[in-house]
Structure formats: C-alpha cells, structure tokens
Design a protein around this motif. Structure first.
Motif, PDB file in Angstrom:
ATOM      1  N   UNK A 158      45.000 -58.691   9.255  1.00 61.67           N
ATOM      2  CA  UNK A 158      45.610 -58.891   7.941  1.00 61.67           C
ATOM      3  C   UNK A 158      46.976 -58.196   7.917  1.00 61.67           C
ATOM      4  N   UNK A 159      47.975 -58.788   7.240  1.00 59.55           N
ATOM      5  CA  UNK A 159      49.337 -58.233   7.285  1.00 59.55           C
ATOM      6  C   UNK A 159      49.417 -56.758   6.938  1.00 59.55           C
ATOM      7  N   UNK A 160      48.606 -56.310   6.007  1.00 59.17           N
ATOM      8  CA  UNK A 160      48.687 -54.909   5.599  1.00 59.17           C
ATOM      9  C   UNK A 160      48.088 -53.949   6.623  1.00 59.17           C
ATOM     10  N   UNK A 161      47.342 -54.481   7.594  1.00 58.97           N
ATOM     11  CA  UNK A 161      46.698 -53.632   8.601  1.00 58.97           C
ATOM     12  C   UNK A 161      47.202 -53.887  10.011  1.00 58.97           C
ATOM     13  N   UNK A 162      48.015 -54.918  10.210  1.00 57.56           N
ATOM     14  CA  UNK A 162      48.279 -55.427  11.554  1.00 57.56           C
ATOM     15  C   UNK A 162      49.184 -54.522  12.384  1.00 57.56           C
ATOM     16  N   UNK A 163      50.018 -53.718  11.749  1.00 55.55           N
ATOM     17  CA  UNK A 163      51.004 -52.941  12.508  1.00 55.55           C
ATOM     18  C   UNK A 163      50.380 -51.684  13.134  1.00 55.55           C
ATOM     19  N   UNK A 164      50.938 -51.317  14.282  1.00 54.53           N
ATOM     20  CA  UNK A 164      50.539 -50.058  14.917  1.00 54.53           C
ATOM     21  C   UNK A 164      51.723 -49.507  15.702  1.00 54.53           C
ATOM     22  N   UNK A 165      51.718 -48.191  15.905  1.00 52.85           N
ATOM     23  CA  UNK A 165      52.791 -47.522  16.650  1.00 52.85           C
ATOM     24  C   UNK A 165      52.584 -47.767  18.143  1.00 52.85           C
ATOM     25  N   UNK A 166      53.547 -48.416  18.755  1.00 53.69           N
ATOM     26  CA  UNK A 166      53.427 -48.835  20.153  1.00 53.69           C
ATOM     27  C   UNK A 166      53.842 -47.715  21.102  1.00 53.69           C
ATOM     28  N   UNK A 167      53.086 -47.547  22.160  1.00 59.36           N
ATOM     29  CA  UNK A 167      53.467 -46.684  23.277  1.00 59.36           C
ATOM     30  C   UNK A 167      53.106 -47.417  24.556  1.00 59.36           C
ATOM     31  N   UNK A 168      54.037 -47.448  25.490  1.00 58.32           N
ATOM     32  CA  UNK A 168      53.826 -48.258  26.691  1.00 58.32           C
ATOM     33  C   UNK A 168      52.530 -47.899  27.413  1.00 58.32           C
ATOM     34  N   UNK A 169      52.218 -46.610  27.519  1.00 54.17           N
ATOM     35  CA  UNK A 169      51.059 -46.181  28.290  1.00 54.17           C
ATOM     36  C   UNK A 169      49.801 -45.988  27.452  1.00 54.17           C
ATOM     37  N   UNK A 170      49.931 -45.559  26.218  1.00 59.21           N
ATOM     38  CA  UNK A 170      48.741 -45.129  25.472  1.00 59.21           C
ATOM     39  C   UNK A 170      48.386 -45.992  24.274  1.00 59.21           C
ATOM     40  N   UNK A 171      49.265 -46.879  23.856  1.00 56.37           N
ATOM     41  CA  UNK A 171      48.959 -47.732  22.697  1.00 56.37           C
ATOM     42  C   UNK A 171      49.663 -49.068  22.875  1.00 56.37           C
ATOM     43  N   UNK A 172      49.101 -49.912  23.740  1.00 56.45           N
ATOM     44  CA  UNK A 172      49.700 -51.215  23.997  1.00 56.45           C
ATOM     45  C   UNK A 172      48.643 -52.304  23.840  1.00 56.45           C
ATOM     46  N   UNK A 173      48.970 -53.508  24.270  1.00 54.40           N
ATOM     47  CA  UNK A 173      48.045 -54.634  24.071  1.00 54.40           C
ATOM     48  C   UNK A 173      46.702 -54.383  24.739  1.00 54.40           C
ATOM     49  N   UNK A 174      46.700 -53.781  25.931  1.00 54.07           N
ATOM     50  CA  UNK A 174      45.455 -53.569  26.653  1.00 54.07           C
ATOM     51  C   UNK A 174      44.642 -52.415  26.068  1.00 54.07           C
ATOM     52  N   UNK A 175      45.296 -51.322  25.694  1.00 53.50           N
ATOM     53  CA  UNK A 175      44.535 -50.201  25.144  1.00 53.50           C
ATOM     54  C   UNK A 175      43.950 -50.544  23.780  1.00 53.50           C
ATOM     55  N   UNK A 176      44.641 -51.382  23.003  1.00 57.03           N
ATOM     56  CA  UNK A 176      44.089 -51.797  21.713  1.00 57.03           C
ATOM     57  C   UNK A 176      42.858 -52.678  21.908  1.00 57.03           C
ATOM     58  N   UNK A 177      42.895 -53.555  22.902  1.00 58.68           N
ATOM     59  CA  UNK A 177      41.701 -54.350  23.232  1.00 58.68           C
ATOM     60  C   UNK A 177      40.572 -53.435  23.686  1.00 58.68           C
ATOM     61  N   UNK A 178      40.892 -52.505  24.565  1.00 60.08           N
ATOM     62  CA  UNK A 178      39.897 -51.537  25.044  1.00 60.08           C
ATOM     63  C   UNK A 178      39.257 -50.777  23.899  1.00 60.08           C
ATOM     64  N   UNK A 179      40.070 -50.276  22.983  1.00 59.04           N
ATOM     65  CA  UNK A 179      39.549 -49.475  21.880  1.00 59.04           C
ATOM     66  C   UNK A 179      38.689 -50.300  20.932  1.00 59.04           C
ATOM     67  N   UNK A 180      39.098 -51.559  20.694  1.00 58.40           N
ATOM     68  CA  UNK A 180      38.296 -52.419  19.820  1.00 58.40           C
ATOM     69  C   UNK A 180      36.930 -52.696  20.429  1.00 58.40           C
ATOM     70  N   UNK A 181      36.889 -52.941  21.728  1.00 64.65           N
ATOM     71  CA  UNK A 181      35.608 -53.169  22.400  1.00 64.65           C
ATOM     72  C   UNK A 181      34.748 -51.911  22.367  1.00 64.65           C
ATOM     73  N   UNK A 182      35.366 -50.766  22.618  1.00 65.32           N
ATOM     74  CA  UNK A 182      34.606 -49.518  22.645  1.00 65.32           C
ATOM     75  C   UNK A 182      33.998 -49.222  21.287  1.00 65.32           C
ATOM     76  N   UNK A 183      34.735 -49.515  20.213  1.00 60.65           N
ATOM     77  CA  UNK A 183      34.190 -49.303  18.875  1.00 60.65           C
ATOM     78  C   UNK A 183      32.983 -50.199  18.631  1.00 60.65           C
TER      79      UNK A 183
END
Length: 418
Positions: A158-183
């Motif tokens: 949702x637009x109000x939740x979609x943004x996140x602070x990007x970091x190349x190593x610790x908060x990117x497309x792959x780590x967000x997928x990883x974290x969602x699966x882990x949750x």
C-alpha cells in the motif's frame, strides 16, 4: 507518480506513470537456477495443487544482465491468487525519480525504495527481451503461513507503507524478500542459516558480481572499507539474490520437509552467466608495482623533469579519489565506505603536490611545502603496510598496497631533492 525499478544492483528501467502497488516495469535480477522441475520454455506459472482458498507463493530470481546496474541480480515474491489464478509479483526494487531531492539522497546514501505489486507477466517481459534467465522456487508453506505472507505483502505494498530506507548490503530487494519469508516462518529461516558461513564478504561478492565491468569492480574495491571485509553468515550474504535462492533450497521446515517444493524455470538464460568465484592473488599486483617503481627510478635518473610531468596525473587522480573516499566517510551514510584504509594510498594531500610538481617539470625547485607533503604522502603509503602486517587491520587491500607503495617510494627517492 514516476517510478523506476532497480534493486541490489539490478537494472534501472524507464519511469512509468502508475500508482504504486498497481503497476510497474519488470525488474532485473541474477541467480543461477537450481535444477528445474518443468520445461523452461513455458514461461508460465504451473497450476497450484494447494487448496482452492490458499494462495500459492514462490520466490522468483532473475539472473544477471549485461548493463552495469544489472550485474547483481534481482528477486521478488510471487503470489498466485487461489480464485482467479492471477500471479502478482511483489517487487521491492522501485524508487521514485520525481521525488524531491532524489539525487542528493542518492549521493548521501539515503535512498528511499518501495515495494510495488505488478502482474507477473509484466515483470517478466523485459527479462525475456534481454535474454536474462528467471526461475521461481515454489514454497511449501502451510495454508496459514501462505495466507499470512500474502496478506502481509498486500498490506506492505500500500502506498502509505511501501517505502523503505535502502542500503545496498543490508536493506535491498533480496534482504526484504528474506525478511518477509522469515517473518512468515516465525524466524525459522534465520535460525537455520544465521550460524553458517561460506567465508564470503560484502567486498568479495560485490567485486565478483561487478567483475565484467572493470570500472565498476574497481570502484567497489577502492571505495569499500574494512566494514565490507567481515565474513558473512548465510543470512547476511542473502543480500545477493542468488545466495538467497541457494539458502532457500537448503532450508527445512519444522517437520523436516524442504521449504522449496519445486523449482520452475520461467525464462532461459541466454547471455553470459554469473561470474564464478575466483581467488585474488596479490603477487601480480606486486610485480606490476615493482616494474613501475623501476621505470620511475630509471626515468628520474635520466629525465627528472619528464618524471615530474608524468607524476602530475598520478597525483591528481590519487588526490581526487582520496577526496571522494573522505567525502564518503565524513559526508554520507555509506557505512561500508567509512574509515577506508585506501586513503593512505590515495591521499587527498596529493592535490597539494601539483604546484610543486609543476615547478619541477619546468626545471625549478619544488619548494619546501612540496617536499614536506611528498614525505607525508609516502609515509602514509608505508603506513598502509604497517596497519596490514603489524597492527593486523582487516581491510582486504593487499593488492593496492603491493601496486602503489613501490611507486610512492620511487617517486619520493627521485623527486624529494629535485
């Protein structure tokens, strides 16, 4: 809203006009696929065997492209609606090009990325054109886990939740997928892979994946400090989509079943494969450094003015690179570049050598300031070796020391008293 898509090194696509969470451009990614269980020409999602009310979920991984921003791969979570069969790709690799101050935040390391939901076939279209392979790992989740993850993704997009602070190593497309699966797995993914390591580092992975573009891997190798040289756990190295796919293939659920029920190739990979791991010996760099130092000593003995003229571009380049490293440390949030020991080899003080070097090239005395700065720059280069072998600092910059320390010493010997 103008959106563009990228990820942990994935490609930048053209801006699009679409509400966040409803449409977008396909995002690139990279990952060598495990053995596929279906024909790769289909490029379609196989029907879900699960109960009609349970969504089917999979992790889609895209292999590297040929443009520099595509080198690092990309991934997304695919959700297949149990009623309509429509497949939605939840892609964490978008940013807003029209956002005020976008360029400044990019430079400072304060990028804002967002999660966008788009039709799977739309996400696949560009990869098909570019010849990049795509595979999906279908997850054997319980109905409760699948439903919870699908709902969490829909809410996060949702637009109000979609943004996140990007970091190349610790908060990117792959780590967000990883974290969602882990949750969704109640932390089981983290528990299984956080305590394991293959000895990779942020530097080794970045340099390996960037290696087809020489200027890109040089930038990573020079710009990353010792913060990028810690050995990573399998959990941490999942910032690379392909590494995450490897770990998912090895993960077991609480009852012993594999997390990945099947792997399906959606698109074949028709371009150069992901670069393989390879050792980086320092001795070829040392030979090159010694050869350059011998040439400097020889030229300085015969033509000191020519040597001074040749040294000017070296000092200019070294000073500018050093100034950039200093800016990354003191003026940005790029933590992986803070405290870079390469500042001792590429010193910003080299810029102060230019006036005196110009005087030497014209046959005049370099001046006291020139001699003092030259001594300081040379001592700094020697200090890089001291930190490495005596104080045991951990930055992996042995090749740069082997290349540049002999050159700094030779210039000092020939130009110090000119």
């Amino acid at each position: 809203m103008g959106l563009a898509q990228t990820g942990a090194g994935d490609r930048l696509v053209a801006a699009i006009d679409a509400p966040a969470g409803t449409a977008g451009q396909p995002a690139p990614a990279a990952a060598p696929a495990p053995a596929a269980t279906t024909a790769d020409a289909a490029a379609t999602v196989t029907p879900a065997p699960a109960a009609a009310a349970t969504p089917r979920l999979g992790v889609m991984t895209m292999q590297p492209g040929e443009i520099f921003w595509e080198r690092f791969g990309h991934d997304a979570i695919v959700v297949v609606d149990p009623a309509s069969g429509a497949a939605t790709s939840y892609n964490f690799g978008f940013f807003d090009l029209d956002e005020p101050g976008f360029l400044g935040r990019f430079v400072r390391g304060e990028m804002q990325y967002m999660l966008v939901a788009l039709p799977l076939q739309q996400d696949l279209a560009v990869y098909r054109e570019e010849g990049r392979g795509v595979f999906i790992q279908w997850l054997d989740l319980t109905p409760a886990q699948a439903t919870r993850l699908a709902q969490a993704l829909a809410e996060a997009a949702r637009p109000e939740h979609a943004r996140y602070r990007y970091d190349y190593f610790t908060a990117n497309c792959a780590t967000k997928v990883r974290d969602a699966l882990d949750a969704a797995l109640d932390g089981q993914l983290h528990r299984q892979i956080a305590g394991r390591s293959r000895g990779n580092t942020y530097r080794s992975e970045a340099v390996r994946l960037a290696s087809p573009a020489p200027w890109l891997w040089l930038g990573f190798d020079l710009g990353l400090s010792r913060h990028a040289d810690q050995q990573l756990s399998r959990w941490e190295e999942a910032f690379v989509p392909m590494r995450l796919a490897d770990s998912l293939a090895e993960t077991r659920l609480a009852d012993g079943r594999p997390l990945v029920a099947a792997t399906q190739v959606l698109l074949p990979h028709r371009i150069a494969p992901e670069p393989a791991e390879a050792p980086r010996p320092w001795w070829p760099w040392a030979l090159a450094g010694l050869a350059l130092a011998a040439a400097v000593l020889w030229l300085g003995a015969l033509h000191p003015r020519r040597l001074a003229a040749i040294a000017l571009p070296f000092w200019l380049l070294g000073g500018l690179l050093g100034a950039l490293m200093l800016f990354l440390w003191l003026g940005t949030a790029h933590r992986a570049g803070w405290g870079n020991e390469n500042l001792l080899l590429f010193s910003p003080l080299c810029l102060l050598l230019l006036p005196g070097g110009w005087r030497l090239a014209r046959g005049r005395d370099g001046g006291r300031l020139f001699r003092g700065v030259l001594s300081t720059v040379t001592l700094g280069a020697a200090g890089a070796l001291l930190l490495k072998w005596i104080l045991l600092f951990s930055q992996a910059n042995q090749p740069w020391i082997a290349l540049l320390l002999p050159l700094h010493l030779a210039l000092y010997v020939r130009l110090r008293r000119r």
